[in-house]
Design an enzyme around this catalytic site. Structure first.
Site, PDB file in Angstrom:
ATOM      1  N   LYS A  29      -6.440  48.692  -2.145  1.00 57.04           N
ATOM      2  CA  LYS A  29      -5.093  48.738  -1.537  1.00 57.04           C
ATOM      3  C   LYS A  29      -5.176  49.176  -0.083  1.00 57.04           C
ATOM      4  O   LYS A  29      -4.582  48.568   0.804  1.00 57.04           O
ATOM      5  CB  LYS A  29      -4.224  49.722  -2.330  1.00 57.04           C
ATOM      6  CG  LYS A  29      -2.956  50.159  -1.614  1.00 57.04           C
ATOM      7  CD  LYS A  29      -2.146  51.176  -2.410  1.00 57.04           C
ATOM      8  CE  LYS A  29      -2.521  52.618  -2.205  1.00 57.04           C
ATOM      9  NZ  LYS A  29      -2.089  53.253  -0.950  1.00 57.04           N
ATOM     10  N   ASN A  30      -5.911  50.252   0.166  1.00 52.88           N
ATOM     11  CA  ASN A  30      -5.907  50.821   1.516  1.00 52.88           C
ATOM     12  C   ASN A  30      -6.727  50.006   2.515  1.00 52.88           C
ATOM     13  O   ASN A  30      -6.586  50.178   3.714  1.00 52.88           O
ATOM     14  CB  ASN A  30      -6.389  52.283   1.488  1.00 52.88           C
ATOM     15  CG  ASN A  30      -5.346  53.187   0.854  1.00 52.88           C
ATOM     16  OD1 ASN A  30      -4.219  52.764   0.620  1.00 52.88           O
ATOM     17  ND2 ASN A  30      -5.727  54.417   0.568  1.00 52.88           N
TER      18      ASN A  30
ATOM     19  N   CYS B  71       5.951  62.750   3.473  1.00 51.34           N
ATOM     20  CA  CYS B  71       6.020  62.279   2.087  1.00 51.34           C
ATOM     21  C   CYS B  71       5.554  63.411   1.203  1.00 51.34           C
ATOM     22  O   CYS B  71       5.292  64.516   1.675  1.00 51.34           O
ATOM     23  CB  CYS B  71       5.197  61.009   1.891  1.00 51.34           C
ATOM     24  SG  CYS B  71       3.445  61.286   1.974  1.00 51.34           S
TER      25      CYS B  71
ATOM     26  N   ARG C  94       2.541  64.382   7.649  1.00 54.90           N
ATOM     27  CA  ARG C  94       1.940  63.119   8.046  1.00 54.90           C
ATOM     28  C   ARG C  94       2.469  62.553   9.369  1.00 54.90           C
ATOM     29  O   ARG C  94       3.076  61.476   9.407  1.00 54.90           O
ATOM     30  CB  ARG C  94       2.065  62.098   6.906  1.00 54.90           C
ATOM     31  CG  ARG C  94       1.512  62.656   5.616  1.00 54.90           C
ATOM     32  CD  ARG C  94       1.378  61.643   4.552  1.00 54.90           C
ATOM     33  NE  ARG C  94       0.340  60.678   4.814  1.00 54.90           N
ATOM     34  CZ  ARG C  94       0.090  59.637   4.034  1.00 54.90           C
ATOM     35  NH1 ARG C  94       0.823  59.432   2.970  1.00 54.90           N
ATOM     36  NH2 ARG C  94      -0.880  58.802   4.324  1.00 54.90           N
TER      37      ARG C  94
ATOM     38  N   ASP D 198       1.339  61.113  15.685  1.00 54.84           N
ATOM     39  CA  ASP D 198       1.130  61.404  17.112  1.00 54.84           C
ATOM     40  C   ASP D 198      -0.192  60.833  17.640  1.00 54.84           C
ATOM     41  O   ASP D 198      -0.267  60.373  18.784  1.00 54.84           O
ATOM     42  CB  ASP D 198       1.191  62.922  17.349  1.00 54.84           C
ATOM     43  CG  ASP D 198       0.241  63.695  16.444  1.00 54.84           C
ATOM     44  OD1 ASP D 198       0.156  63.352  15.238  1.00 54.84           O
ATOM     45  OD2 ASP D 198      -0.439  64.626  16.927  1.00 54.84           O
TER      46      ASP D 198
ATOM     47  N   ASP E 259      -8.142  61.427  -1.722  1.00 53.89           N
ATOM     48  CA  ASP E 259      -7.455  60.590  -2.709  1.00 53.89           C
ATOM     49  C   ASP E 259      -8.037  60.728  -4.119  1.00 53.89           C
ATOM     50  O   ASP E 259      -7.502  60.146  -5.066  1.00 53.89           O
ATOM     51  CB  ASP E 259      -7.485  59.116  -2.276  1.00 53.89           C
ATOM     52  CG  ASP E 259      -6.603  58.862  -1.060  1.00 53.89           C
ATOM     53  OD1 ASP E 259      -5.748  59.712  -0.749  1.00 53.89           O
ATOM     54  OD2 ASP E 259      -6.784  57.813  -0.412  1.00 53.89           O
TER      55      ASP E 259
ATOM     56  N   ILE F 278      -7.742  67.807   4.123  1.00 52.98           N
ATOM     57  CA  ILE F 278      -7.100  66.686   4.830  1.00 52.98           C
ATOM     58  C   ILE F 278      -5.573  66.842   4.796  1.00 52.98           C
ATOM     59  O   ILE F 278      -4.909  66.735   5.819  1.00 52.98           O
ATOM     60  CB  ILE F 278      -7.489  65.319   4.210  1.00 52.98           C
ATOM     61  CG1 ILE F 278      -9.009  65.198   4.056  1.00 52.98           C
ATOM     62  CG2 ILE F 278      -6.923  64.159   5.035  1.00 52.98           C
ATOM     63  CD1 ILE F 278      -9.796  65.157   5.323  1.00 52.98           C
TER      64      ILE F 278
ATOM     65  N   ARG G 143       2.415  51.961  -7.479  1.00 55.13           N
ATOM     66  CA  ARG G 143       2.161  51.678  -6.055  1.00 55.13           C
ATOM     67  C   ARG G 143       0.679  51.440  -5.804  1.00 55.13           C
ATOM     68  O   ARG G 143       0.317  50.777  -4.839  1.00 55.13           O
ATOM     69  CB  ARG G 143       2.631  52.849  -5.198  1.00 55.13           C
ATOM     70  CG  ARG G 143       4.139  52.989  -5.117  1.00 55.13           C
ATOM     71  CD  ARG G 143       4.516  54.054  -4.117  1.00 55.13           C
ATOM     72  NE  ARG G 143       3.605  53.997  -2.978  1.00 55.13           N
ATOM     73  CZ  ARG G 143       3.110  55.066  -2.351  1.00 55.13           C
ATOM     74  NH1 ARG G 143       3.446  56.275  -2.730  1.00 55.13           N
ATOM     75  NH2 ARG G 143       2.281  54.918  -1.339  1.00 55.13           N
TER      76      ARG G 143
END
Ligand code: EPU
Length: 425
Positions: free
Chosen positions: A22-23, A117, A122, A125, A308, A330, A400
């Site tokens: 997906k990513n 989220c 998140r 910038d 993840d 992270i 998702r």
């Protein structure tokens, strides 16, 4: 709203194919905006986030069609609309990855600023800093980022932040720099396999990129890019999740379509806790004798342990024989699963961005609430291991990022039913 009802305690055995990532797919699909001519992309998974990205790209003038084998073609037919509106961006933050391609190709773009989220604030910038360095004029208007540049100019850009490199920030700046005038060097670039995959697609389109997969990426701008054929890399996070499923159920799974070189930190931890991971061609066999040793895990940018997979591994450690420590570097607040896992009997003590896990002999099924994609995956894993019934509510989060999760896990011995929430009330 739907829920997953899991009858725990069954051993998973058999073989599963891991889908395309997906990513990796999301920024690659966005990069198709840069091409003159059609692209053919294989192994895009069929997921809610991908459908949101398709909806956005179609709005931006891309014609997308699906072939019988599941691959998709992308061709820009109109360049008049360069607005990614709030309605789409709020559903999927990753729509920010159209920013760089649209700016470079169309000279002007309006993208709704993604909010926070469930896993943290998140900010974007660093994306904006990188695009400004390439010469874009950027301002905010009514919650939208507006970026403009007649022509981008290559330069040296430092993209590191307080939490290390940025994956989609690197994707945006690298994509934009492909059409800039001159040479761009990105320092402190993200080294994730998904960034490498995007670079490979861009190179196939005619971009001149070297150093991808290292913290210094060099991009020599070209005047145009053509369409290209590309196959998306296997999803390392889905693979890691299935590896934990094998381990936590005391089972044995053969996972096809796995790049173990993308998963070295996770495999190292599995072996450390006593799980067998054997490599065979492009597949791995994962099995467990269930007596799990505790360990410590700290998430880091690639090639470190991926954030993840943090929630999934915490679930595994919840039934290890001893105390483990998990530190999230992270997204320091990515711990929504902690309270839910505790409902199943996990003993978890959070101190800031660290969780101490007192391993328990067993978890016991209960109703729980999914909060974000990976936390939901962790709850499904917990349900597989728990005694009795676990109901994971708000399962749309898991859809998702995992295609037909219950059907695929059931095909290797799980007992999971998808029900409408109303059936439970
Ligand atoms: N950050 C900033 N400023 C920026 C950008 C990032 O401070 O401008 C910070 C973030 O807040 C975070 C860190 O930098 O603390 C790293 O974030 P990154 O930008 O790398 O995250 P991302 O690119 O938005 C992608 C994945 C995430 C994954 C992270 C980290 C996609 C679509 N998303 O997000 O995946 O967790 O990299 O590896 O590729 C998921 O699939 O469940 C997921 C959340």
């Amino acid at each position: 709203m739907q829920s997953l009802v899991i009858e725990g305690g069954t051993r998973l055995r058999g073989s599963l194919r891991v889908n395309g990532s997906k990513n990796a797919a999301l920024p690659i699909m966005a990069a198709a905006l840069l091409a003159d001519g059609p692209s053919l992309i294989h192994d895009i998974p069929d997921l809610q986030d991908i459908r949101s990205q398709i909806e956005l790209l179609e709005k931006l003038g891309v014609h997308i069609s699906r072939r019988e084998d599941g691959s998709r073609t992308f061709e820009v037919k109109s360049e008049t609309d360069s607005h990614a509106p709030y309605d789409i961006v709020r559903k999927m933050r990753a729509s920010i990855c159209v920013l760089g391609p649209l700016l470079a190709k169309r000279g002007k773009v309006r993208v709704s600023m993604p909010g926070g989220c469930a896993i943290g604030d998140r900010p974007v910038d660093i994306h904006l800093k990188g695009l400004r360095a390439l010469g874009a004029k950027i301002h905010l208007d009514a919650g939208d980022i507006i970026a403009e540049a007649k022509k981008l100019h290559g330069t040296e850009i430092f993209l590191g932040g307080n939490f290390g490199s940025t994956v989609l920030g690197t994707a945006n700046v690298m994509s934009a720099a492909t059409l800039a005038h001159g040479v761009t060097t990105i320092e402190s670039a993200a080294c994730e396999p998904e960034v490498v995959d995007l670079a490979e697609y861009l190179i196939a389109m005619g971009a001149k990129i070297t150093g991808h997969g290292t913290p210094r990426i060099r991009i020599e701008g070209v005047t145009s890019l053509h369409g290209a054929e590309h196959r998306i890399i296997p999803d390392r996070i889905e693979a890691g999740t299935f590896m934990v499923a094998a381990a936590i159920s005391n089972g044995e799974l053969r996972l096809e379509n796995v790049r173990i070189d993308h998963l070295l930190a996770a495999v190292e931890k599995l072996r450390e806790v006593g799980v067998d991971v054997e490599k065979a061609d492009r597949s791995v066999i994962v099995s467990s004798a269930r007596v799990l040793e505790p360990t410590t895990i700290t998430t880091q940018p690639h090639p470190g342990f991926p954030t993840d997979l943090q929630a999934q591994f915490m679930t595994l450690l919840a039934i290890a024989a001893g105390n483990s420590i998990v530190t999230e570097k992270i997204f320091p607040d990515r711990f929504l699963h902690v309270a839910e896992l505790s409902r199943l009997g996990a003993r978890l003590h959070r101190e800031g961005s660290t969780v101490i896990i007192e391993g328990q002999k067993r978890l016991v099924g209960a109703p729980v609430m999914a909060s974000d994609l990976r936390a939901s995956a962790a709850l499904v894993l917990a349900g597989l291991a728990a005694r009795g019934r676990t109901t994971v509510n708000r399962v749309y989060h898991i859809d998702r990022g995992y295609e037909n999760i219950e059907q695929r896990l059931n095909s290797v011995g799980a007992n999971i039913r998808r029900v409408e929430q109303a059936e439970l009330d």
